[in-house]
Design a protein around this motif. Structure first.
Motif, PDB file in Angstrom:
ATOM      1  N   LEU A  51      38.970 -15.097 -26.563  1.00 30.94           N
ATOM      2  CA  LEU A  51      40.036 -15.191 -25.566  1.00 30.94           C
ATOM      3  C   LEU A  51      39.471 -15.198 -24.151  1.00 30.94           C
ATOM      4  O   LEU A  51      39.962 -15.923 -23.283  1.00 30.94           O
ATOM      5  CB  LEU A  51      41.052 -14.064 -25.749  1.00 30.94           C
ATOM      6  N   GLN A  52      38.423 -14.414 -23.909  1.00 24.59           N
ATOM      7  CA  GLN A  52      37.788 -14.425 -22.589  1.00 24.59           C
ATOM      8  C   GLN A  52      37.230 -15.812 -22.265  1.00 24.59           C
ATOM      9  O   GLN A  52      37.384 -16.317 -21.151  1.00 24.59           O
ATOM     10  CB  GLN A  52      36.669 -13.381 -22.521  1.00 24.59           C
ATOM     11  N   LYS A  53      36.587 -16.420 -23.248  1.00 22.55           N
ATOM     12  CA  LYS A  53      36.026 -17.760 -23.055  1.00 22.55           C
ATOM     13  C   LYS A  53      37.148 -18.776 -22.827  1.00 22.55           C
ATOM     14  O   LYS A  53      37.026 -19.670 -21.994  1.00 22.55           O
ATOM     15  CB  LYS A  53      35.174 -18.148 -24.272  1.00 22.55           C
ATOM     16  N   THR A  54      38.256 -18.618 -23.534  1.00 25.58           N
ATOM     17  CA  THR A  54      39.399 -19.517 -23.366  1.00 25.58           C
ATOM     18  C   THR A  54      39.987 -19.376 -21.968  1.00 25.58           C
ATOM     19  O   THR A  54      40.279 -20.376 -21.302  1.00 25.58           O
ATOM     20  CB  THR A  54      40.468 -19.232 -24.433  1.00 25.58           C
ATOM     21  N   VAL A  55      40.156 -18.142 -21.509  1.00 28.05           N
ATOM     22  CA  VAL A  55      40.690 -17.903 -20.162  1.00 28.05           C
ATOM     23  C   VAL A  55      39.786 -18.559 -19.121  1.00 28.05           C
ATOM     24  O   VAL A  55      40.257 -19.229 -18.196  1.00 28.05           O
ATOM     25  CB  VAL A  55      40.846 -16.386 -19.891  1.00 28.05           C
ATOM     26  N   GLN A  56      38.480 -18.395 -19.271  1.00 29.54           N
ATOM     27  CA  GLN A  56      37.527 -18.977 -18.329  1.00 29.54           C
ATOM     28  C   GLN A  56      37.651 -20.505 -18.314  1.00 29.54           C
ATOM     29  O   GLN A  56      37.727 -21.123 -17.250  1.00 29.54           O
ATOM     30  CB  GLN A  56      36.098 -18.576 -18.697  1.00 29.54           C
ATOM     31  N   GLN A  57      37.678 -21.117 -19.499  1.00 34.70           N
ATOM     32  CA  GLN A  57      37.725 -22.574 -19.559  1.00 34.70           C
ATOM     33  C   GLN A  57      39.069 -23.120 -19.072  1.00 34.70           C
ATOM     34  O   GLN A  57      39.114 -24.171 -18.423  1.00 34.70           O
ATOM     35  CB  GLN A  57      37.393 -23.062 -20.966  1.00 34.70           C
ATOM     36  N   LEU A  58      40.162 -22.425 -19.353  1.00 29.72           N
ATOM     37  CA  LEU A  58      41.457 -22.856 -18.823  1.00 29.72           C
ATOM     38  C   LEU A  58      41.467 -22.765 -17.300  1.00 29.72           C
ATOM     39  O   LEU A  58      41.976 -23.662 -16.617  1.00 29.72           O
ATOM     40  CB  LEU A  58      42.597 -22.023 -19.413  1.00 29.72           C
ATOM     41  N   SER A  59      40.887 -21.707 -16.749  1.00 29.44           N
ATOM     42  CA  SER A  59      40.800 -21.562 -15.299  1.00 29.44           C
ATOM     43  C   SER A  59      40.010 -22.722 -14.685  1.00 29.44           C
ATOM     44  O   SER A  59      40.412 -23.296 -13.667  1.00 29.44           O
ATOM     45  CB  SER A  59      40.147 -20.219 -14.953  1.00 29.44           C
ATOM     46  N   GLU A  60      38.911 -23.082 -15.317  1.00 25.13           N
ATOM     47  CA  GLU A  60      38.103 -24.216 -14.845  1.00 25.13           C
ATOM     48  C   GLU A  60      38.896 -25.526 -14.955  1.00 25.13           C
ATOM     49  O   GLU A  60      38.829 -26.375 -14.062  1.00 25.13           O
ATOM     50  CB  GLU A  60      36.805 -24.300 -15.650  1.00 25.13           C
ATOM     51  N   TYR A  61      39.638 -25.683 -16.030  1.00 31.66           N
ATOM     52  CA  TYR A  61      40.476 -26.878 -16.216  1.00 31.66           C
ATOM     53  C   TYR A  61      41.522 -26.956 -15.101  1.00 31.66           C
ATOM     54  O   TYR A  61      41.687 -27.994 -14.457  1.00 31.66           O
ATOM     55  CB  TYR A  61      41.138 -26.830 -17.596  1.00 31.66           C
ATOM     56  N   PHE A  62      42.228 -25.858 -14.860  1.00 34.64           N
ATOM     57  CA  PHE A  62      43.283 -25.866 -13.853  1.00 34.64           C
ATOM     58  C   PHE A  62      42.737 -26.064 -12.438  1.00 34.64           C
ATOM     59  O   PHE A  62      43.439 -26.559 -11.566  1.00 34.64           O
ATOM     60  CB  PHE A  62      44.135 -24.599 -13.932  1.00 34.64           C
ATOM     61  N   SER A  63      41.490 -25.689 -12.200  1.00 34.21           N
ATOM     62  CA  SER A  63      40.898 -25.897 -10.877  1.00 34.21           C
ATOM     63  C   SER A  63      40.259 -27.283 -10.754  1.00 34.21           C
ATOM     64  O   SER A  63      39.710 -27.612  -9.703  1.00 34.21           O
ATOM     65  CB  SER A  63      39.858 -24.813 -10.578  1.00 34.21           C
ATOM     66  N   GLY A  64      40.311 -28.077 -11.817  1.00 38.75           N
ATOM     67  CA  GLY A  64      39.761 -29.425 -11.781  1.00 38.75           C
ATOM     68  C   GLY A  64      38.278 -29.507 -12.067  1.00 38.75           C
ATOM     69  O   GLY A  64      37.666 -30.565 -11.913  1.00 38.75           O
ATOM     70  N   GLN A  65      37.670 -28.408 -12.509  1.00 34.59           N
ATOM     71  CA  GLN A  65      36.228 -28.374 -12.760  1.00 34.59           C
ATOM     72  C   GLN A  65      35.862 -28.642 -14.216  1.00 34.59           C
ATOM     73  O   GLN A  65      34.692 -28.773 -14.534  1.00 34.59           O
ATOM     74  CB  GLN A  65      35.668 -27.018 -12.352  1.00 34.59           C
ATOM     75  N   ARG A  66      36.824 -28.686 -15.126  1.00 36.99           N
ATOM     76  CA  ARG A  66      36.537 -28.881 -16.551  1.00 36.99           C
ATOM     77  C   ARG A  66      37.425 -29.984 -17.104  1.00 36.99           C
ATOM     78  O   ARG A  66      38.627 -29.985 -16.890  1.00 36.99           O
ATOM     79  CB  ARG A  66      36.756 -27.591 -17.338  1.00 36.99           C
ATOM     80  N   GLN A  67      36.795 -30.906 -17.841  1.00 29.28           N
ATOM     81  CA  GLN A  67      37.544 -31.984 -18.476  1.00 29.28           C
ATOM     82  C   GLN A  67      37.540 -31.879 -19.995  1.00 29.28           C
ATOM     83  O   GLN A  67      38.379 -32.476 -20.656  1.00 29.28           O
ATOM     84  CB  GLN A  67      36.984 -33.345 -18.054  1.00 29.28           C
ATOM     85  N   ARG A  68      36.591 -31.162 -20.554  1.00 27.53           N
ATOM     86  CA  ARG A  68      36.502 -30.969 -22.009  1.00 27.53           C
ATOM     87  C   ARG A  68      36.374 -29.479 -22.300  1.00 27.53           C
ATOM     88  O   ARG A  68      35.706 -28.761 -21.568  1.00 27.53           O
ATOM     89  CB  ARG A  68      35.287 -31.682 -22.588  1.00 27.53           C
ATOM     90  N   PHE A  69      36.972 -29.089 -23.400  1.00 25.38           N
ATOM     91  CA  PHE A  69      36.901 -27.688 -23.814  1.00 25.38           C
ATOM     92  C   PHE A  69      35.849 -27.537 -24.899  1.00 25.38           C
ATOM     93  O   PHE A  69      35.657 -28.423 -25.734  1.00 25.38           O
ATOM     94  CB  PHE A  69      38.262 -27.212 -24.336  1.00 25.38           C
ATOM     95  N   ASP A  70      35.153 -26.423 -24.848  1.00 25.43           N
ATOM     96  CA  ASP A  70      34.121 -26.100 -25.832  1.00 25.43           C
ATOM     97  C   ASP A  70      34.482 -24.740 -26.428  1.00 25.43           C
ATOM     98  O   ASP A  70      33.943 -23.716 -26.022  1.00 25.43           O
ATOM     99  CB  ASP A  70      32.756 -26.062 -25.135  1.00 25.43           C
ATOM    100  N   LEU A  71      35.439 -24.762 -27.339  1.00 25.95           N
ATOM    101  CA  LEU A  71      35.941 -23.524 -27.934  1.00 25.95           C
ATOM    102  C   LEU A  71      35.996 -23.673 -29.451  1.00 25.95           C
ATOM    103  O   LEU A  71      36.347 -24.744 -29.955  1.00 25.95           O
ATOM    104  CB  LEU A  71      37.356 -23.230 -27.422  1.00 25.95           C
TER     105      LEU A  71
END
Length: 161
Positions: A51-71
């Motif tokens: 869940l911590q990793k998911t929160v981090q990656q969602l935050s990056e997605y919402f800030s425009g820094q992540r386009q793919r998820f690695d979960l």
């Protein structure tokens, strides 16, 4: 002797459009939903590593820094649903496909309605991008989080692609 299954862990995350409810078992993300799923009897756990990793990656997605998820994710659904959900993961960030294109991609061109039903039952929204599927005429159609959320997600991705 029956083995008692550990309850799922859950966490609530603020997204730009409201809350998201995250669920995980010991080793996989099992759900992201727009509403809390009370029937899961999940326990809040802010220290759960998935869940911590998911929160981090969602935050990056919402800030425009992540386009793919690695979960690590785990789906529960029929073989057909899982086939559709795997196909959704192949739709590129910032792009859309129609239900018909998804049906063609899974080699079942007559299953357009079934694709729509599977899309509607996607248990891991955003990470499995069901928001990238639109109607044949290019219109926004149905979304569990509501059409304004679907439009927000698509515009967000187009701005950052």
């Amino acid at each position: 002797m029956t083995v008692k299954q550990k309850p799922l862990a859950k966490q609530v995350v603020k997204a730009p459009f409201g809350n998201l409810y995250l669920y995980a078992d010991d080793s996989h993300l099992t759900g992201i939903a727009f509403r809390e799923i009370n029937s899961l009897n999940a326990k809040r756990d802010g220290n759960h590593p998935i869940l911590q990793k998911t929160v981090q990656q969602l935050s990056e997605y919402f800030s425009g820094q992540r386009q793919r998820f690695d979960l690590p994710i785990k789906f529960k659904g029929t073989d057909f649903q899982q086939q559709v959900w795997q196909q959704l993961k192949k739709i590129d960030y910032g792009h859309t496909e129609t239900y018909g294109q998804v049906a063609d991609a899974i080699k079942n061109p007559k299953a357009v309605r079934a694709v729509g039903n599977a899309n509607n039952k996607n248990p891991i929204v955003i990470v499995v991008p069901c928001h990238r599927v639109i109607g044949a005429n290019g219109n926004m159609v149905g979304y569990g989080g509501g059409l304004p959320v679907k439009e927000w997600l698509l515009k967000h991705e187009q701005r950052h692609s």
